[in-house]
Design a protein around this motif. Sequence first.
Motif, mmCIF file in Angstrom:
data_model
loop_
_atom_site.group_PDB
_atom_site.id
_atom_site.type_symbol
_atom_site.label_atom_id
_atom_site.label_comp_id
_atom_site.label_asym_id
_atom_site.label_seq_id
_atom_site.Cartn_x
_atom_site.Cartn_y
_atom_site.Cartn_z
ATOM 1 N N VAL A 36 0.831 -1.202 0.000
ATOM 2 C CA VAL A 36 0.000 0.000 0.000
ATOM 3 C C VAL A 36 0.866 1.253 0.000
ATOM 4 O O VAL A 36 0.480 2.289 -0.553
ATOM 5 C CB VAL A 36 -0.952 -0.007 1.228
ATOM 6 N N LYS A 37 2.063 1.170 0.563
ATOM 7 C CA LYS A 37 2.922 2.354 0.675
ATOM 8 C C LYS A 37 3.271 2.946 -0.686
ATOM 9 O O LYS A 37 3.468 4.144 -0.809
ATOM 10 C CB LYS A 37 4.190 2.047 1.477
ATOM 11 N N TYR A 38 3.322 2.130 -1.733
ATOM 12 C CA TYR A 38 3.589 2.665 -3.070
ATOM 13 C C TYR A 38 2.431 3.540 -3.542
ATOM 14 O O TYR A 38 2.628 4.597 -4.126
ATOM 15 C CB TYR A 38 3.809 1.545 -4.076
ATOM 16 N N ALA A 39 1.209 3.074 -3.288
ATOM 17 C CA ALA A 39 0.030 3.846 -3.701
ATOM 18 C C ALA A 39 -0.052 5.163 -2.937
ATOM 19 O O ALA A 39 -0.515 6.166 -3.483
ATOM 20 C CB ALA A 39 -1.239 3.031 -3.483
ATOM 21 N N LEU A 40 0.419 5.172 -1.696
ATOM 22 C CA LEU A 40 0.398 6.407 -0.921
ATOM 23 C C LEU A 40 1.383 7.440 -1.453
ATOM 24 O O LEU A 40 1.282 8.624 -1.131
ATOM 25 C CB LEU A 40 0.673 6.107 0.556
ATOM 26 N N VAL A 41 2.328 7.001 -2.275
ATOM 27 C CA VAL A 41 3.251 7.933 -2.934
ATOM 28 C C VAL A 41 2.707 8.331 -4.307
ATOM 29 O O VAL A 41 2.864 9.474 -4.734
ATOM 30 C CB VAL A 41 4.662 7.303 -3.063
ATOM 31 N N VAL A 42 2.044 7.408 -4.987
ATOM 32 C CA VAL A 42 1.506 7.691 -6.323
ATOM 33 C C VAL A 42 0.353 8.690 -6.255
ATOM 34 O O VAL A 42 0.282 9.626 -7.053
ATOM 35 C CB VAL A 42 1.041 6.386 -7.022
ATOM 36 N N GLY A 43 -0.546 8.545 -5.306
ATOM 37 C CA GLY A 43 -1.745 9.382 -5.216
ATOM 38 C C GLY A 43 -1.506 10.875 -5.130
ATOM 39 O O GLY A 43 -2.168 11.654 -5.816
ATOM 40 N N PRO A 44 -0.559 11.341 -4.311
ATOM 41 C CA PRO A 44 -0.348 12.786 -4.198
ATOM 42 C C PRO A 44 0.199 13.457 -5.461
ATOM 43 O O PRO A 44 0.058 14.665 -5.609
ATOM 44 C CB PRO A 44 0.664 12.904 -3.048
ATOM 45 N N VAL A 45 0.786 12.688 -6.375
ATOM 46 C CA VAL A 45 1.372 13.293 -7.582
ATOM 47 C C VAL A 45 0.303 13.941 -8.455
ATOM 48 O O VAL A 45 0.363 15.148 -8.731
ATOM 49 C CB VAL A 45 2.228 12.267 -8.354
ATOM 50 N N PRO A 46 -0.721 13.198 -8.915
ATOM 51 C CA PRO A 46 -1.761 13.864 -9.714
ATOM 52 C C PRO A 46 -2.600 14.837 -8.881
ATOM 53 O O PRO A 46 -3.132 15.811 -9.426
ATOM 54 C CB PRO A 46 -2.607 12.722 -10.267
ATOM 55 N N ALA A 47 -2.707 14.604 -7.578
ATOM 56 C CA ALA A 47 -3.446 15.533 -6.728
ATOM 57 C C ALA A 47 -2.752 16.893 -6.684
ATOM 58 O O ALA A 47 -3.399 17.937 -6.741
ATOM 59 C CB ALA A 47 -3.587 14.960 -5.316
ATOM 60 N N ALA A 48 -1.423 16.884 -6.593
ATOM 61 C CA ALA A 48 -0.664 18.140 -6.584
ATOM 62 C C ALA A 48 -0.831 18.875 -7.911
ATOM 63 O O ALA A 48 -1.000 20.097 -7.933
ATOM 64 C CB ALA A 48 0.813 17.860 -6.311
ATOM 65 N N VAL A 49 -0.812 18.132 -9.017
ATOM 66 C CA VAL A 49 -1.008 18.752 -10.329
ATOM 67 C C VAL A 49 -2.397 19.387 -10.399
ATOM 68 O O VAL A 49 -2.546 20.523 -10.860
ATOM 69 C CB VAL A 49 -0.813 17.717 -11.466
ATOM 70 N N ALA A 50 -3.410 18.685 -9.916
ATOM 71 C CA ALA A 50 -4.777 19.214 -9.954
ATOM 72 C C ALA A 50 -4.908 20.490 -9.137
ATOM 73 O O ALA A 50 -5.530 21.463 -9.581
ATOM 74 C CB ALA A 50 -5.758 18.156 -9.444
ATOM 75 N N VAL A 51 -4.306 20.517 -7.959
ATOM 76 C CA VAL A 51 -4.398 21.697 -7.107
ATOM 77 C C VAL A 51 -3.659 22.882 -7.732
ATOM 78 O O VAL A 51 -4.162 24.007 -7.751
ATOM 79 C CB VAL A 51 -3.874 21.387 -5.684
ATOM 80 N N LEU A 61 -7.011 20.813 -19.705
ATOM 81 C CA LEU A 61 -6.596 19.667 -20.521
ATOM 82 C C LEU A 61 -5.101 19.407 -20.390
ATOM 83 O O LEU A 61 -4.667 18.252 -20.323
ATOM 84 C CB LEU A 61 -6.975 19.894 -21.986
ATOM 85 N N LEU A 62 -4.324 20.476 -20.331
ATOM 86 C CA LEU A 62 -2.896 20.335 -20.091
ATOM 87 C C LEU A 62 -2.653 19.739 -18.705
ATOM 88 O O LEU A 62 -1.772 18.891 -18.531
ATOM 89 C CB LEU A 62 -2.197 21.696 -20.220
ATOM 90 N N GLY A 63 -3.445 20.151 -17.730
ATOM 91 C CA GLY A 63 -3.327 19.610 -16.376
ATOM 92 C C GLY A 63 -3.642 18.124 -16.325
ATOM 93 O O GLY A 63 -2.932 17.359 -15.647
ATOM 94 N N ILE A 64 -4.673 17.700 -17.033
ATOM 95 C CA ILE A 64 -5.022 16.277 -17.068
ATOM 96 C C ILE A 64 -3.902 15.476 -17.715
ATOM 97 O O ILE A 64 -3.483 14.427 -17.200
ATOM 98 C CB ILE A 64 -6.357 16.063 -17.807
ATOM 99 N N LEU A 65 -3.386 15.975 -18.836
ATOM 100 C CA LEU A 65 -2.295 15.289 -19.515
ATOM 101 C C LEU A 65 -1.060 15.190 -18.620
ATOM 102 O O LEU A 65 -0.450 14.121 -18.495
ATOM 103 C CB LEU A 65 -1.948 16.010 -20.824
ATOM 104 N N LEU A 66 -0.707 16.294 -17.980
ATOM 105 C CA LEU A 66 0.452 16.299 -17.086
ATOM 106 C C LEU A 66 0.241 15.358 -15.904
ATOM 107 O O LEU A 66 1.156 14.622 -15.510
ATOM 108 C CB LEU A 66 0.725 17.718 -16.597
ATOM 109 N N ALA A 67 -0.960 15.339 -15.338
ATOM 110 C CA ALA A 67 -1.252 14.458 -14.205
ATOM 111 C C ALA A 67 -1.128 12.991 -14.597
ATOM 112 O O ALA A 67 -0.557 12.184 -13.858
ATOM 113 C CB ALA A 67 -2.645 14.745 -13.660
ATOM 114 N N VAL A 68 -1.631 12.626 -15.779
ATOM 115 C CA VAL A 68 -1.554 11.234 -16.231
ATOM 116 C C VAL A 68 -0.101 10.836 -16.511
ATOM 117 O O VAL A 68 0.337 9.743 -16.136
ATOM 118 C CB VAL A 68 -2.455 11.007 -17.472
#
Length: 128
Positions: free
Chosen positions: A48-63, A73-80
């Motif tokens: 689970v610890k890997y997912a806890l590192v993956v999740g904040p990455v697209p969340a930070a981009v969204a914020v 659209l650029l934000g979605i692409l960058l987040a993915v």
Amino acid sequence: MSIRVTPLQSGTAGGSAVAVAGTFVSLALFLSLTAHIAARNVLGDVPVKYALVVGPVPAAVAVVVTTFGLNPLLGILLAVVLDGVAVQYLYGQSRGLTAYITFIHVVVSILLGTVLYGVLALWASAPG
């Protein structure tokens, strides 16, 4: 007869620091959950610890994209893309498998988000 329109959100940068932090944390936890579901679906038993590192990455981009009013659209692409980079770095899989995990993460996030939104909309509209 004129139709009155009320905006759902008055501005993107007007939130307090606590509101932005709360949004980031809740989105990061949601995306961590969906990342774990996606990785577990594809790879089997994963920490689970890997997912806890993956999740904040697209969340930070969204914020950041929302706060600064950048192109969504650029934000979605960058987040993915950054989600895929984090998945490849943490899970150590090939590019093809990383792309598949990232795709499943996007699909699970959309499906679970849609269901949660629907449940919250029904709950909010329930007679009181």
